[in-house]
Design an enzyme around this catalytic site. Sequence first.
Site, PDB file in Angstrom:
ATOM      1  CG  HIS A 152      -0.233   0.039   2.528  1.00 38.89           C
ATOM      2  ND1 HIS A 152       0.340   1.184   3.049  1.00 38.89           N
ATOM      3  CD2 HIS A 152      -0.005  -0.935   3.427  1.00 38.89           C
ATOM      4  CE1 HIS A 152       0.885   0.919   4.215  1.00 38.89           C
ATOM      5  NE2 HIS A 152       0.695  -0.376   4.469  1.00 38.89           N
TER       6      HIS A 152
ATOM      7  CD  GLU B 128       2.098  -5.987   7.918  1.00 41.86           C
ATOM      8  OE1 GLU B 128       2.369  -7.199   7.694  1.00 41.86           O
ATOM      9  OE2 GLU B 128       2.788  -5.067   7.456  1.00 41.86           O
TER      10      GLU B 128
END
Length: 189
Positions: A11, A81
């Site tokens: 990201h 994550e």
Amino acid sequence: MTMTQLYLVRHGQTEWSKSGQHTSYTDIDLTAQGEEQAKALRPRLNPEEFGLVLSSPRLRARRTAELAGFTDYEVTDDLQEWNYGDYEGITSLDIRAHHHPGWRLWFNGVPNGETADQVRERLTRVVHRVRESGVEKAICFGHGHASRVLALCWLDFPLIFGQAFPVETASLSILGREKESWAVLRWNS
């Protein structure tokens, strides 16, 4: 049999990636710079070339995908994550200063978060899914540590090697094969 290439995109920048704070389940958006980083991926990626498009459920990953031109993606929890548990929102320097001198995620893990084995298990599922997809190109929009683990699962390397594979915000990495071996074809480009 088709040999799938797997594209990994971390990201774009967030306030916490900028400051070095560990961000797993905290769902924060991109900064203005992070949005620009994601848009800069557009000329390098043609969504029509990808037969499998996966994203972490976190806003920062989904927004990166969308700004890069990918509007038709599947969200999978397996790309989340690494859960940093008690270290969520804390920098490595603060962890070492106030909680655990000499701390390193790859060796010491996190209290009340995911273990390395748990992270490996879910990202191995992504590897199997990609390899069994039969598509020429797959892409995953995700995060820094999880992308490292995904690459290590692809290569069948021990997770402690993750320290040697830093992932920049809005970077593009490509995994595939080199002759008979699973390989990193491009990293952090």
